[in-house]
Design a protein around this motif. Structure first.
Motif, short mmCIF file in Angstrom:
data_model
loop_
_atom_site.label_atom_id
_atom_site.label_comp_id
_atom_site.label_asym_id
_atom_site.label_seq_id
_atom_site.Cartn_x
_atom_site.Cartn_y
_atom_site.Cartn_z
N ALA A 266 -1.99 19.34 -16.32
CA ALA A 266 -1.24 19.17 -17.58
C ALA A 266 -0.68 17.75 -17.68
CB ALA A 266 -0.12 20.19 -17.67
N THR A 269 -3.56 15.30 -18.24
CA THR A 269 -4.08 15.38 -19.60
C THR A 269 -3.17 14.66 -20.58
OG1 THR A 269 -5.17 17.49 -19.13
CG2 THR A 269 -4.75 16.97 -21.45
N THR A 270 -1.87 14.83 -20.41
CA THR A 270 -0.92 14.12 -21.27
C THR A 270 -1.05 12.61 -21.10
OG1 THR A 270 0.66 15.96 -21.22
CG2 THR A 270 1.53 13.79 -21.79
N GLN A 273 -4.22 11.41 -22.83
CA GLN A 273 -4.07 11.35 -24.29
C GLN A 273 -3.25 10.13 -24.71
OE1 GLN A 273 -2.34 15.23 -24.89
NE2 GLN A 273 -4.34 16.24 -25.07
N GLN A 274 -2.23 9.79 -23.92
CA GLN A 274 -1.45 8.60 -24.22
C GLN A 274 -2.30 7.34 -24.06
OE1 GLN A 274 1.74 9.03 -21.39
NE2 GLN A 274 2.98 10.33 -22.75
#
Length: 314
Positions: A266, A269-270, A273-274
């Motif tokens: 998690a 993934t964050t 995405q950033q």
């Protein structure tokens, strides 16, 4: 050159023959497309197929070329097309990738290029003096440090006198994206933890500083270097192609980072995405450093220089 043993760094377990150490599954459909696009990107950015030889490539009529860990065969196919009077062989560990590259050769009507399944970290099934030129690009994604001296010793064995080995490797890009920089730092640390890094501390990939010495230790002569820096800042011609390369590559490397215990999926993934958002910002700035190193097999009557006294990577 030897790296002191760090008790915090797990030592790599012996790998069964034929087992991939790649941090990305090369048979993934997205990775296959990325590698084909990356081949074109690198050839263009590096200045051509063999830009180190402006006086002419070291490829006589009927010469033979070996492409190490050829992937889907982009560079080998391009060389076969550009030099129809030479024979090109690409080797890769993946049978599926070799099958794909073979299909590409057939579809293009190229009968002077062939692909075979081989592990470049093991002895290669060719006779001494089989090749005029041996090429490798971005092998750092799977090579173990101890495998580099063995591979280069094989390259020297396989070269005809005066034949050339040329290798292009990279270090992590320098960017203005905090999230991308964090992912690169985690990637370098993950490779170090997995025992797949030439860095002494996991703060960078570490292959480019030692590559020239590795060639000299293998007995190659006239070792030379050619640096390349690809700018892929926002608004520059290569921004989108390099962005797309890392867009796919970073997503596929997240499982490797997770397996090394650096962060949860998690959190990764964050961060990914950033990084994607920051790479598309109007003020994004980025450089991607690469280094091509090449050397020749000694020729009869021309004494090779004494090898350095230092030890190989371990």
């Amino acid at each position: 050159m030897s790296t002191p043993v760090d008790p915090a760094r797990p030592q790599p377990a012996p790998q069964p023959r034929g087992r991939s150490t790649s941090i990305i599954d090369a048979e993934n459909a997205g990775e296959l497309a990325r590698l084909m696009q990356q081949d074109r990107l690198l050839t263009e950015a590096l200045g051509g197929l063999l830009p180190e030889f402006p006086e002419g490539a070291p490829l006589p009529e009927g010469g033979r070329v070996l492409d190490l860990a050829c992937g889907p065969g982009g560079w080998a196919l391009a060389v076969a097309f550009a030099y129809p009077n030479v024979n090109v062989i690409g080797v890769d560990l993946s049978p599926a990738i070799v099958e794909y590259a073979t299909a590409q050769a057939r579809s293009r009507g190229l009968d002077n290029v062939h692909f075979q399944v081989m592990d470049v970290m093991e002895p290669l099934a060719f006779e001494d003096g089989s090749f005029d030129l041996i090429n490798g690009r971005l092998l750092c994604g799977f090579m173990l440090p101890a495998a580099w001296p063995r591979l280069l010793a094989e390259c020297r064995r396989l070269l005809v006198p005066g034949g050339v080995v040329r290798l292009t490797e990279m270090e992590e890009p320098l960017t203005s994206s905090p999230a991308f920089e964090r992912l690169m730092a985690l990637g370098c640390q993950a490779l170090w933890r997995a025992g797949q890094s030439c860095s002494p501390n996991g703060q960078h990939l570490g292959i480019t500083p030692v590559l020239p010495r590795l060639l000299r230790q293998a007995g190659l002569v006239d070792v030379r270097l050619r640096p390349t820096v690809i700018e892929w800042s926002a608004g520059t011609p290569r921004h989108y192609s390099v962005f797309k390369d890392f867009l796919i590559g970073l997503e596929l490397v997240l499982p490797f980072l997770e397996r090394q215990g650096l962060a949860t999926r998690a959190a990764l993934t964050t961060l990914y995405q950033q990084a994607v958002a920051e790479m598309q910002a109007d003020d994004f700035c980025a450089l991607w450093p690469l280094l091509t190193v090449w050397g020749r097999a000694p020729e009869p009557g021309r004494p090779a220089p004494a090898r350095p006294a230092d030890r190989a990577l371990s």
